[in-house]
Scaffold this active site. Sequence first.
Site, short mmCIF file in Angstrom:
data_model
loop_
_atom_site.label_atom_id
_atom_site.label_comp_id
_atom_site.label_asym_id
_atom_site.label_seq_id
_atom_site.Cartn_x
_atom_site.Cartn_y
_atom_site.Cartn_z
N LYS A 1 -3.22 8.37 3.13
CA LYS A 1 -4.38 8.11 3.89
C LYS A 1 -4.24 8.48 5.50
CE LYS A 1 -7.29 6.09 0.99
NZ LYS A 1 -8.41 6.72 0.32
N TYR B 1 0.96 -1.34 0.11
CA TYR B 1 0.00 -0.06 0.05
C TYR B 1 0.95 1.27 -0.10
CZ TYR B 1 -4.56 2.56 0.55
OH TYR B 1 -5.83 3.06 0.37
#
Length: 258
Positions: free
Chosen positions: A165, A158
């Site tokens: 995020k 990720y």
Amino acid sequence: MDLLMNQQNVVVMGVANKWSIAWGIAKKFSEEGARVLFTYYGEKSLRSIEKLVEEEQLKNCDYFSCDVSSDEDIESTFGQIKEKYQLIHGVVHSIGHANKDELRGNYYDTSREGYLMAQNISAYSFVAVAKHAQAMMPEGGCLTTLSYLGGERVVKNYNVMGVAKAALESSVQYLAHDLGERQIRVNAISAGPVKTLAAKGVSGFNDLANAFVEKSPMKRMVTVEEIANTALFLGSRLGTGVTGEVIHVDCGYFILGY
């Protein structure tokens, strides 16, 4: 029937296709009486959303072009919305993007260009949208964005999106503080993995999804409808006391230590 979003104007940003979380939320809001104001980027995006609206027979929808990488374009988009509808009651921000090559291997190999782009599109755009949306919310309202557990913990591959995020979730708290006195609530939904087009860009996503099912307390994937139900709660009168939160909708996976 007493609809939860009756006669409310809600801007939905980030619909890519029928599997998008943003599309699931838009449908849910429309079912509950909202006028959904879609933003799109490019004519292909517009045609795709119009086709979905026609197929699902959604009512009271409108469309506005918006390039969230441009402050001028965001200002223009919300100016057009204000001219036509005067006020809005909510925004759903479901926008995130990173170079596919940055979503594999080691995080330290992230390029400066890739890092800045991920932050710009995935985190700063929410701040910029909030700036213009809040001016159109004299009656209060709700700003909701979509996050993922990779912003709190390391999730393999990720990488740069996880860092973006994390910035997004921190922005939720600061915006909630700034806007709370005006009864504008700001929250994030940390959704479990869903097989969207964007998710498939993450290297090894299928392995991630299989491990999620095996380890999560509920032994299954979360559904888009479940995520949409949470967005409905946050955006409606049911969630008026909730702000600054990151709500996990992931079948309980976030409680685990691995």
